[in-house]
Each structure stands twice: as C-alpha cells, then as structure tokens.
Design an enzyme around this catalytic site. Sequence first.
Site, PDB file in Angstrom:
ATOM      1  N   SER A  34      57.771  48.551  36.299  1.00 26.19           N
ATOM      2  CA  SER A  34      56.693  49.329  35.669  1.00 26.19           C
ATOM      3  C   SER A  34      57.272  50.666  35.211  1.00 26.19           C
ATOM      4  O   SER A  34      58.365  51.058  35.638  1.00 26.19           O
ATOM      5  CB  SER A  34      55.594  49.566  36.706  1.00 26.19           C
TER       6      SER A  34
ATOM      7  N   TYR B 112      50.899  51.541  44.366  1.00 29.04           N
ATOM      8  CA  TYR B 112      51.492  50.884  43.197  1.00 29.04           C
ATOM      9  C   TYR B 112      52.825  51.546  42.853  1.00 29.04           C
ATOM     10  O   TYR B 112      53.835  50.866  42.618  1.00 29.04           O
ATOM     11  CB  TYR B 112      50.515  50.964  42.014  1.00 29.04           C
TER      12      TYR B 112
HETATM   13  P1  NAP Z   1      46.830  40.834  35.272  1.00 33.31           P
HETATM   14  O1  NAP Z   1      46.340  40.362  33.958  1.00 33.31           O
HETATM   15  O2  NAP Z   1      45.900  41.452  36.242  1.00 33.31           O
HETATM   16  O3  NAP Z   1      47.655  39.652  35.951  1.00 33.31           O
HETATM   17  C1  NAP Z   1      48.134  39.755  37.271  1.00 33.31           C
HETATM   18  C2  NAP Z   1      48.590  38.384  37.707  1.00 33.31           C
HETATM   19  O4  NAP Z   1      49.011  38.467  39.081  1.00 33.31           O
HETATM   20  C3  NAP Z   1      47.460  37.370  37.647  1.00 33.31           C
HETATM   21  O5  NAP Z   1      47.978  36.117  37.309  1.00 33.31           O
HETATM   22  C4  NAP Z   1      46.985  37.372  39.094  1.00 33.31           C
HETATM   23  O6  NAP Z   1      46.286  36.226  39.453  1.00 33.31           O
HETATM   24  C5  NAP Z   1      48.310  37.476  39.805  1.00 33.31           C
HETATM   25  N1  NAP Z   1      48.105  37.818  41.188  1.00 33.31           N
HETATM   26  C6  NAP Z   1      47.584  38.956  41.684  1.00 33.31           C
HETATM   27  N2  NAP Z   1      47.482  38.865  43.013  1.00 33.31           N
HETATM   28  C7  NAP Z   1      47.958  37.650  43.367  1.00 33.31           C
HETATM   29  C8  NAP Z   1      48.103  36.960  44.589  1.00 33.31           C
HETATM   30  N3  NAP Z   1      47.713  37.491  45.762  1.00 33.31           N
HETATM   31  N4  NAP Z   1      48.624  35.721  44.580  1.00 33.31           N
HETATM   32  C9  NAP Z   1      48.990  35.136  43.424  1.00 33.31           C
HETATM   33  N5  NAP Z   1      48.871  35.728  42.222  1.00 33.31           N
HETATM   34  C10 NAP Z   1      48.351  36.973  42.208  1.00 33.31           C
HETATM   35  O7  NAP Z   1      47.940  41.942  35.062  1.00 33.31           O
HETATM   36  P2  NAP Z   1      49.225  42.048  34.114  1.00 33.31           P
HETATM   37  O8  NAP Z   1      49.084  43.309  33.382  1.00 33.31           O
HETATM   38  O9  NAP Z   1      49.505  40.797  33.398  1.00 33.31           O
HETATM   39  O10 NAP Z   1      50.304  42.290  35.259  1.00 33.31           O
HETATM   40  C11 NAP Z   1      51.381  41.426  35.517  1.00 33.31           C
HETATM   41  C12 NAP Z   1      52.495  42.237  36.160  1.00 33.31           C
HETATM   42  O11 NAP Z   1      52.934  43.233  35.232  1.00 33.31           O
HETATM   43  C13 NAP Z   1      52.077  42.971  37.424  1.00 33.31           C
HETATM   44  O12 NAP Z   1      53.158  42.962  38.348  1.00 33.31           O
HETATM   45  C14 NAP Z   1      51.848  44.390  36.916  1.00 33.31           C
HETATM   46  O13 NAP Z   1      51.997  45.342  37.917  1.00 33.31           O
HETATM   47  C15 NAP Z   1      52.932  44.492  35.874  1.00 33.31           C
HETATM   48  N6  NAP Z   1      52.751  45.544  34.876  1.00 33.31           N
HETATM   49  C16 NAP Z   1      51.701  45.536  34.015  1.00 33.31           C
HETATM   50  C17 NAP Z   1      51.587  46.553  33.069  1.00 33.31           C
HETATM   51  C18 NAP Z   1      50.496  46.603  32.067  1.00 33.31           C
HETATM   52  O14 NAP Z   1      50.429  47.593  31.313  1.00 33.31           O
HETATM   53  N7  NAP Z   1      49.625  45.625  31.966  1.00 33.31           N
HETATM   54  C19 NAP Z   1      52.550  47.562  33.023  1.00 33.31           C
HETATM   55  C20 NAP Z   1      53.597  47.539  33.930  1.00 33.31           C
HETATM   56  C21 NAP Z   1      53.697  46.514  34.854  1.00 33.31           C
HETATM   57  P3  NAP Z   1      44.657  36.238  39.429  1.00 33.31           P
HETATM   58  O15 NAP Z   1      44.258  36.093  37.982  1.00 33.31           O
HETATM   59  O16 NAP Z   1      44.301  35.069  40.265  1.00 33.31           O
HETATM   60  O17 NAP Z   1      44.230  37.547  40.012  1.00 33.31           O
END
Ligand code: NAP
Length: 251
Positions: free
Chosen positions: A143, A156
């Site tokens: 991140s 986080y």
């Molecule tokens: P998201 O749409 O909320 O997706 C998160 C994913 O993680 C979903 O598939 C969720 O499943 C899964 N997950 C969460 N808790 C879990 C658990 N206990 N067991 C299994 N799966 C679990 O968010 P995203 O933005 O795509 O994030 C994906 C990654 O990128 C994360 O690590 C996040 O920190 C990182 N990230 C995102 C951003 C951004 O701007 N979006 C920036 C930097 C880093 P469910 O749908 O079942 O909850």
Amino acid sequence: MTNLFDLSGRVALVTGANTGIGQGLAVALAEAGADVALVGRSAADETAALVRAAGRRAQLIGADLSTIEPVQAVVDRTLDALGGLDILVNNAGIIRRADALDFSEADWDAVIDTNLKSLFFLCQAAGRHMVGQGKGKIINIASMLSFQGGVRVPSYTASKSGVAGLTRLLANEWAAKGVNVNAIAPGYIATNNTAALQADETRNRQILERIPTGRWGSPSDLGGAAVFLASSASDYVNGHILAVDGGWLAR
Ligand code: NAP
C-alpha cells in the site's frame, strides 16, 4: 522471440479474488496464460467466469483468512486441483478507521491477523512448495501506507509497513532458492475498500489533486505489474515494492 511475460502452464493462487484488485489481478494472470485458484470467503464465481473466458482453468477455494487455520489446506487444494503452484498473490485485506486515541484492540487484531499474519503463513506454506521445486513467484499487495503514515488507520499502516518488511525478509531468504518475493503497492484504486473515500467529496478532491495522473486507478491498472512480477521477466527482481500509483509517491 521468447515472450518473457508468458505465463502458459503456470498455476497462480490469488486471495480475495471475488472483487476489486484481486479480481483484476486474477484476470490479468489468466490473460497472460496462468490457471488460477481463486481463494476467499465470498465465492468468486464472476472472477471464475472471466478466467475461463480467457481460456484458463479456475478453481474456487473457500477460505476465511482472518485466521491461519485454512492456510495449508488452501495450498494443498491448489496443488490437487490445478497440479502445481508457481505464483502466489497475497491480496486479501481489510481496513478499519478510527482515531488513534480511540482505536480498539478488536480493530487492531482483525487487520493484523488478516493483512499480516495470514499473509506470512500463506507465504510460508506456498514457500515450502516453491523452495522445494526451486522456483516460484510471490507477490504481496502492499500500500502507499507501506511508505507513508496515513491517518486514522493505525493497524492498516502497521500491517502494510509489515508487508513491505516481510517481502524483503522473504526475498533475502529465498532469492538464492529460485523464489522471487516482491510486492505491489497500489495507489488509490476505486474498489469497495475505498468506497468511503470516494464518496467523501472533500477527501476525494484532496486525493485527486495530489495524483499526477488526476484520476483514481482501476484494478486493471495493476495487471501489468502483476504479470511482470509473476513472469520470467522479473527473475532478477527481489524484495522490491513496486508502486503503481499514478505518481502519488512522486509528489
Ligand atoms: P476489496 O474490494 O474490499 O477486496 C478485499 C478482498 O479481500 C475481498 O476479496 C475480500 O473478500 C477479501 N478478504 C477480506 N477479508 C478476508 C478474509 N478474512 N478471508 C478471505 N478473504 C478476505 O478491496 P481492494 O481494494 O480490492 O483490496 C485488495 C487489497 O489491496 C487489500 O490488501 C488492500 O489493502 C490493498 N490495497 C487497496 C488499495 C485501494 O486503493 N483499493 C490501495 C492499496 C492497497 P470479501 O469480499 O469476502 O470481503
């Protein structure tokens, strides 16, 4: 000429693959030739359909990664169902927001357990297989808060700073064993995870003002970096945290 980015015949495991960044990365790896195990607590049917539409095999594996209990089974099921494991993408992650003065132990533990503890033990389980076969690619999703402090997201920030450190540690231990461990640090990507920020008019404007490209990223913006780090093109890249952020960190 050999295509350094070709993933044909490789098997990838992507956590949190039902939506957002995980879905985008799973599809990008499939389009580059990989079969993909889609791991998560919500069924990734839509992602599976996209992987199959790209002509690759998709295997759904249900697992709640808030504990490390399912980690070994996830790796074993991938090996059984798809016949190998060459690429691990640790993407599943959560965020909790509150002032540091009020932050609860529950919000601390939930984020650290999913984002850091399960990530490490999945690296370990996959790493044992990859070190055994003398090759493998691990991509952790870091991140901007692997580089910066952020506000109101202490667990986080701790988890993602930890992800950067672990990526370097594992790279140090496994580089000579043929396993590349790197991370992608996404900038501001439009997903469920950032829905609250996008909906907040002031924060949305402040964020956009700072991004040199002037737009939020989309999960597909991260696909090229993932294919690079999953492929032979990155064989001499180890312990790197690759920002894909529209220039955010350059400001
Ligand atoms: P998201 O749409 O909320 O997706 C998160 C994913 O993680 C979903 O598939 C969720 O499943 C899964 N997950 C969460 N808790 C879990 C658990 N206990 N067991 C299994 N799966 C679990 O968010 P995203 O933005 O795509 O994030 C994906 C990654 O990128 C994360 O690590 C996040 O920190 C990182 N990230 C995102 C951003 C951004 O701007 N979006 C920036 C930097 C880093 P469910 O749908 O079942 O909850």
